[in-house]
Design a protein around this motif. Structure first.
Motif, mmCIF file in Angstrom:
data_model
loop_
_atom_site.group_PDB
_atom_site.id
_atom_site.type_symbol
_atom_site.label_atom_id
_atom_site.label_comp_id
_atom_site.label_asym_id
_atom_site.label_seq_id
_atom_site.Cartn_x
_atom_site.Cartn_y
_atom_site.Cartn_z
ATOM 1 N N TYR A 37 0.856 -1.175 0.000
ATOM 2 C CA TYR A 37 0.000 0.000 0.000
ATOM 3 C C TYR A 37 0.898 1.232 0.000
ATOM 4 O O TYR A 37 2.083 1.153 0.322
ATOM 5 C CB TYR A 37 -0.889 0.015 1.255
ATOM 6 C CG TYR A 37 -1.948 -1.053 1.291
ATOM 7 C CD1 TYR A 37 -1.614 -2.386 1.502
ATOM 8 C CD2 TYR A 37 -3.290 -0.738 1.117
ATOM 9 C CE1 TYR A 37 -2.589 -3.375 1.531
ATOM 10 C CE2 TYR A 37 -4.275 -1.718 1.155
ATOM 11 C CZ TYR A 37 -3.915 -3.026 1.363
ATOM 12 O OH TYR A 37 -4.892 -3.994 1.391
ATOM 13 N N ARG A 38 0.318 2.359 -0.331
ATOM 14 C CA ARG A 38 1.096 3.592 -0.277
ATOM 15 C C ARG A 38 0.216 4.744 0.185
ATOM 16 O O ARG A 38 -1.007 4.718 0.013
ATOM 17 C CB ARG A 38 1.724 3.927 -1.635
ATOM 18 C CG ARG A 38 0.734 4.289 -2.728
ATOM 19 C CD ARG A 38 1.465 4.455 -4.056
ATOM 20 N NE ARG A 38 0.554 4.818 -5.143
ATOM 21 C CZ ARG A 38 0.909 4.878 -6.422
ATOM 22 N NH1 ARG A 38 2.165 4.585 -6.775
ATOM 23 N NH2 ARG A 38 0.031 5.220 -7.332
ATOM 24 N N GLN A 39 0.874 5.722 0.767
ATOM 25 C CA GLN A 39 0.179 6.926 1.206
ATOM 26 C C GLN A 39 1.019 8.126 0.799
ATOM 27 O O GLN A 39 2.119 8.341 1.333
ATOM 28 C CB GLN A 39 -0.040 6.914 2.716
ATOM 29 C CG GLN A 39 -0.898 8.053 3.210
ATOM 30 C CD GLN A 39 -1.409 7.829 4.624
ATOM 31 O OE1 GLN A 39 -0.935 6.963 5.342
ATOM 32 N NE2 GLN A 39 -2.405 8.609 5.010
ATOM 33 N N GLY A 40 0.495 8.861 -0.175
ATOM 34 C CA GLY A 40 1.168 10.055 -0.636
ATOM 35 C C GLY A 40 0.833 11.250 0.233
ATOM 36 O O GLY A 40 -0.099 11.197 1.041
ATOM 37 N N PRO A 41 1.555 12.362 0.063
ATOM 38 C CA PRO A 41 1.306 13.564 0.865
ATOM 39 C C PRO A 41 -0.140 14.037 0.721
ATOM 40 O O PRO A 41 -0.612 14.260 -0.396
ATOM 41 C CB PRO A 41 2.288 14.574 0.263
ATOM 42 C CG PRO A 41 3.335 13.762 -0.402
ATOM 43 C CD PRO A 41 2.654 12.535 -0.898
ATOM 44 N N GLY A 42 -0.826 14.147 1.838
ATOM 45 C CA GLY A 42 -2.192 14.639 1.827
ATOM 46 C C GLY A 42 -3.214 13.674 1.247
ATOM 47 O O GLY A 42 -4.345 14.067 0.958
ATOM 48 N N LYS A 43 -2.811 12.423 1.081
ATOM 49 C CA LYS A 43 -3.713 11.436 0.479
ATOM 50 C C LYS A 43 -3.999 10.297 1.448
ATOM 51 O O LYS A 43 -3.287 10.093 2.419
ATOM 52 C CB LYS A 43 -3.097 10.870 -0.803
ATOM 53 C CG LYS A 43 -2.862 11.902 -1.886
ATOM 54 C CD LYS A 43 -2.272 11.246 -3.131
ATOM 55 C CE LYS A 43 -2.033 12.253 -4.225
ATOM 56 N NZ LYS A 43 -1.438 11.600 -5.436
ATOM 57 N N VAL A 92 4.896 7.056 0.970
ATOM 58 C CA VAL A 92 5.419 6.050 1.883
ATOM 59 C C VAL A 92 4.745 4.729 1.515
ATOM 60 O O VAL A 92 3.516 4.666 1.424
ATOM 61 C CB VAL A 92 5.142 6.401 3.353
ATOM 62 C CG1 VAL A 92 5.662 5.292 4.270
ATOM 63 C CG2 VAL A 92 5.785 7.738 3.708
ATOM 64 N N TYR A 93 5.543 3.716 1.284
ATOM 65 C CA TYR A 93 5.028 2.410 0.886
ATOM 66 C C TYR A 93 5.038 1.472 2.087
ATOM 67 O O TYR A 93 6.068 1.332 2.770
ATOM 68 C CB TYR A 93 5.874 1.843 -0.253
ATOM 69 C CG TYR A 93 5.561 2.502 -1.576
ATOM 70 C CD1 TYR A 93 5.926 3.821 -1.828
ATOM 71 C CD2 TYR A 93 4.875 1.806 -2.578
ATOM 72 C CE1 TYR A 93 5.612 4.437 -3.035
ATOM 73 C CE2 TYR A 93 4.558 2.411 -3.785
ATOM 74 C CZ TYR A 93 4.936 3.729 -4.005
ATOM 75 O OH TYR A 93 4.619 4.330 -5.201
ATOM 76 N N TYR A 94 3.892 0.837 2.311
ATOM 77 C CA TYR A 94 3.718 -0.043 3.453
ATOM 78 C C TYR A 94 3.451 -1.470 3.003
ATOM 79 O O TYR A 94 2.703 -1.710 2.050
ATOM 80 C CB TYR A 94 2.537 0.408 4.301
ATOM 81 C CG TYR A 94 2.677 1.768 4.921
ATOM 82 C CD1 TYR A 94 2.232 2.904 4.263
ATOM 83 C CD2 TYR A 94 3.253 1.919 6.188
ATOM 84 C CE1 TYR A 94 2.356 4.157 4.830
ATOM 85 C CE2 TYR A 94 3.381 3.175 6.774
ATOM 86 C CZ TYR A 94 2.920 4.285 6.084
ATOM 87 O OH TYR A 94 3.051 5.519 6.659
#
Length: 115
Positions: A37-43, A92-94
């Protein structure tokens, strides 16, 4: 105690490649579905790719044809090969391990793609 440790993130130019790894311990790795999974800035956090215990894969439309998920059960490791990276892949990749209602997360690894 379940532990997932990601590695392989970093800074890369657009068009480049990175290979992420996630090493698992404290679980019977082979029975778990593994995901990136990933979480980009503000996403919000989003699914990038997933591989079942039987090796069936699925991908987010945004990464199809560019990213490949694979697993090595003998090494308790799941990989994410990322090619043709774009600035919008910055996040950030999780790593996630899921089985029978049990969901476990790694601490994440930063991927930054410069234009």
């Amino acid at each position: 105690q379940v532990q997932l440790v990601e590695s392989g993130g970093g800074l890369v130019q657009a068009g480049g490649s990175l290979r992420l790894s996630c090493a698992g311990s404290g679980i019977i790795f082979s029975i778990y579905a593994m995901g990136w999974y990933r979480q980009g800035p503000g996403k919000q956090r989003e699914l990038v790719a997933r591989i079942t215990s039987g090796g069936i894969t699925n991908y987010a439309d945004s990464v199809k044809g560019r990213f490949t998920i694979s697993r090595d059960n003998a090494k308790n490791t799941v990989f994410l090969q990322m090619n043709s990276l774009k600035p919008e892949d910055t996040a950030v990749y999780y790593c996630n391990a899921f089985s029978r209602g049990s969901s476990n997360w790694g601490q994440g690894t930063q991927v930054t793609v410069s234009s």
